[in-house]
Design an enzyme around this catalytic site. Structure first.
Site, PDB file in Angstrom:
ATOM      1  N   LYS A 129       0.859  -1.194   0.000  1.00 42.48           N
ATOM      2  CA  LYS A 129       0.000   0.000   0.000  1.00 42.48           C
ATOM      3  C   LYS A 129       0.889   1.235   0.000  1.00 42.48           C
ATOM      4  CE  LYS A 129      -4.338  -1.783   1.572  1.00 42.48           C
ATOM      5  NZ  LYS A 129      -4.998  -1.469   0.279  1.00 42.48           N
TER       6      LYS A 129
ATOM      7  N   ARG B 270     -10.766  -9.834  -4.075  1.00 44.89           N
ATOM      8  CA  ARG B 270     -11.504 -10.526  -5.136  1.00 44.89           C
ATOM      9  C   ARG B 270     -10.929 -11.922  -5.389  1.00 44.89           C
ATOM     10  NH1 ARG B 270     -10.277  -5.747  -9.238  1.00 44.89           N
ATOM     11  NH2 ARG B 270     -10.280  -4.712  -7.207  1.00 44.89           N
TER      12      ARG B 270
HETATM   13  N1  BES Z   1      -8.821  -3.654   1.328  1.00 36.80           N
HETATM   14  C1  BES Z   1      -8.671  -2.853   0.189  1.00 36.80           C
HETATM   15  C2  BES Z   1      -9.837  -1.891  -0.039  1.00 36.80           C
HETATM   16  C3  BES Z   1     -10.067  -0.838   1.021  1.00 36.80           C
HETATM   17  C4  BES Z   1      -9.589   0.442   0.817  1.00 36.80           C
HETATM   18  C5  BES Z   1     -10.797  -1.097   2.139  1.00 36.80           C
HETATM   19  C6  BES Z   1      -9.840   1.419   1.755  1.00 36.80           C
HETATM   20  C7  BES Z   1     -11.036  -0.124   3.090  1.00 36.80           C
HETATM   21  C8  BES Z   1     -10.563   1.134   2.894  1.00 36.80           C
HETATM   22  C9  BES Z   1      -8.537  -3.711  -1.062  1.00 36.80           C
HETATM   23  O1  BES Z   1      -7.955  -4.950  -0.884  1.00 36.80           O
HETATM   24  C10 BES Z   1      -7.682  -2.955  -2.023  1.00 36.80           C
HETATM   25  O2  BES Z   1      -6.555  -2.730  -1.705  1.00 36.80           O
HETATM   26  N2  BES Z   1      -8.234  -2.574  -3.162  1.00 36.80           N
HETATM   27  C11 BES Z   1      -7.516  -1.857  -4.146  1.00 36.80           C
HETATM   28  C12 BES Z   1      -7.763  -2.498  -5.485  1.00 36.80           C
HETATM   29  C13 BES Z   1      -6.910  -1.960  -6.591  1.00 36.80           C
HETATM   30  C14 BES Z   1      -5.475  -2.372  -6.372  1.00 36.80           C
HETATM   31  C15 BES Z   1      -7.421  -2.476  -7.899  1.00 36.80           C
HETATM   32  C16 BES Z   1      -8.033  -0.423  -4.151  1.00 36.80           C
HETATM   33  O3  BES Z   1      -9.245  -0.236  -4.047  1.00 36.80           O
HETATM   34  O4  BES Z   1      -7.217   0.473  -4.229  1.00 36.80           O
HETATM   35 ZN    ZN Z   2      -5.834  -4.896  -0.971  1.00 35.89          ZN
END
Ligand code: BES
Ligand code: ZN
Ligand code: ZN
Length: 482
Positions: free
Chosen positions: A262, A337
């Site tokens: 992240k 996913r």
């Molecule tokens: N767990 C995150 C989504 C999330 C973001 C939950 C903020 C709660 C608060 C998820 O696994 C994620 O990282 N999604 C990415 C997907 C992208 C890499 C296509 C996102 O939404 O940035």
């Molecule tokens: Zn994620």
């Protein structure tokens, strides 16, 4: 789990012995016949005129707060006003260091006691497990008494169950990874099953390997702690659905993003909440079983950390999923996913009448509607969507439907595999849903709770941190449907 966080609800048949009395009134209330003195009635009428509420009266030993509601005959979306009023009374009770009170409804709104009760009990929640010594500062308020003529037995029990279940979900979300690994989550689920009366089966890594759940196994590769796959089943003697209802919850007990770590400041701070879908689904099972609803429900919870350890899955990897489809991983942070896809594909063997998945799936959903609601999509029929949406307004766990136009399928086409796990910068919540659709062959709804599962500031009785969102929504939806 914290027992201290739960306010006791009690049913009583009179207000005589109550030292603290909360009275809810509106235009329909006969203020002259409330047993107040002439002066007090004048004072109350003035307060109402000047929109001051609640008003405090002292009658000997008795403390009375009278809460006046402008709005009578609430529409479903106005019910929230009463919950928030309950919260306001709660803050008075805690400020005055009061431990218990009786709530008395003098309005015609039949569910007033229920709604105030939700606001008070959920607003009084605290997560104190990790505080020590003088830092343990529990609220003084401990017991809310409702009058038996203000609420039916059935509604009273529902209120007890649904608030308890919401608090169970909050506790699970608030637990850090240092306690709540995938295996520990399975143990917590087993405890819930024992307490409420549903069956729990936990698959270990070897079993998950034999089931060829490539998505769950790949996400787990970078972690020392093994994954689990949990099947929860509630099947009472009598149930109304021929085919089971299935709930699926994302159980990423911590999301670092994996090797696609992240990137931005603070973006990992709340990632212990990435199992909020799992927490809600487990808590809903608890509520359904406790309430003995006549419905056959199965919940599927894939659980793992997402970490960048030495064997972690990498961008470019191609993974064979449980249903045989291949996925090119282009971002290891799109892990939700991957694990949900295996669970959705596994759900096919039950021939379900409806599958609802809950997941903190995309930042995109959060950016689109903030923390005010749930993004949802799916192919279930319009009647089901309407019923769910109505439950959303009624419980104030509101939903917004996003499109699943077939053009979005282009976004997740891979050069070398059947699918890729990211769809580019646009329509992120939708492309995540489109990805999941490839693993379903039944009526299905996907709820993206990323924006609402964990808050960074109090919002009424939805307190800061884990909210337990979806518990009241799904309990209401399922109760009405069956
Ligand atoms: N767990 C995150 C989504 C999330 C973001 C939950 C903020 C709660 C608060 C998820 O696994 C994620 O990282 N999604 C990415 C997907 C992208 C890499 C296509 C996102 O939404 O940035
Ligand atoms: Zn994620
Ligand atoms: Zn995630």
């Amino acid at each position: 789990m914290s027992i201290m966080s739960n306010t006791i609800l009690k049913l009583v048949n009179n207000t005589k012995t109550a030292k603290t009395l909360l009275v809810i009134t509106d235009k329909s209330t006969d203020l002259d016949n409330m047993g107040l003195s002439k002066e007090s009635i004048v004072q109350l009428r003035n307060a109402i005129k000047n929109k001051i509420s609640p008003v405090h009266f002292q009658h000997g030993e008795k403390n009375i707060w009278i809460d006046y509601q402008e709005k009578e005959a609430l529409t479903p979306s106005e019910k929230e006003i009463y919950r928030k009023s309950g919260l306001k009374l709660l803050s008075i009770l805690n400020t005055h260091k009061i431990a218990s009170c009786v709530l008395h409804n003098l309005t015609n709104q039949k569910d007033a006691a229920y709604l105030y009760g939700e606001g008070i009990v959920l607003g009084n929640y605290q997560f104190l497990k990790y505080k020590t010594g003088k830092n343990i500062q529990p609220n003084t308020f401990k017991e809310l008494q409702l009058l038996d003529k203000d609420i039916t037995k059935v509604d009273f029990t529902a209120l007890q169950i649904v608030t308890e279940a919401t608090i169970i979900a909050r506790d699970l979300v608030n637990e850090p990874l240092s306690y709540l690994t995938a295996e520990q989550l399975s143990k917590e689920i087993q405890k819930l099953g024992k307490a409420a009366g549903f069956k729990v089966e936990v698959f270990n890594k070897a079993k998950i390997q034999s089931l060829k759940m490539g998505g769950l196994l790949s996400v787990n590769l970078g972690s020392k702690n093994p994954p689990t796959f949990n099947t929860l089943e509630y099947k009472p003697k009598i149930f109304k659905n021929k085919k089971p209802l299935i709930l699926v919850g994302k159980g990423v007990v911590y999301d670092t993003g994996g090797l696609s770590l992240k990137p931005t400041e603070n973006s990992m701070d709340k990632m212990k909440s990435d199992m909020a879908g799992a927490a809600t689904v487990a808590a809903v099972m608890y509520a359904i079983a406790k309430a003995k609803l006549p419905v056959h429900v199965i919940a599927l919870i894939p659980a793992t950390e997402n970490r960048p350890g030495e064997n972690a899955y990498v961008p470019g990897d191609v993974i064979k999923m449980h249903n045989g489809l291949t996925v090119e991983v282009l971002n290891t942070d799109a892990e939700g996913r991957m694990i949900l896809a295996d669970a959705l594909s596994y759900a096919q063997k039950y021939n379900p009448e409806l599958v609802i998945d809950l997941a903190t799936l995309t930042g995109s959903a959060q950016r689109a509607i903030g923390s005010e609601g749930i993004v949802y999509m799916g192919n279930a029929d319009e009647k089901i969507k309407k019923a769910l949406s109505e439950s959303g307004y009624k419980t104030h766990e509101r939903l917004v439907e996003f499109p699943m136009w077939e053009e979005y399928d282009e976004y997740i086409k891979s050069d070398i595999a059947d699918l890729k796990n990211v769809g580019g910068a646009l329509a992120g919540a939708t492309t995540a849903g489109m990805f999941l659709k490839h693993f379903t062959n039944y009526p299905w709804l996907h709820l993206d709770i990323a924006g609402v599962a964990m808050l960074d500031k109090n919002d009424g009785y939805r307190l800061k941190n884990g909210t337990g969102v979806g518990v009241r929504l799904l309990f209401d939806f399922i109760k009405n449907r069956y």
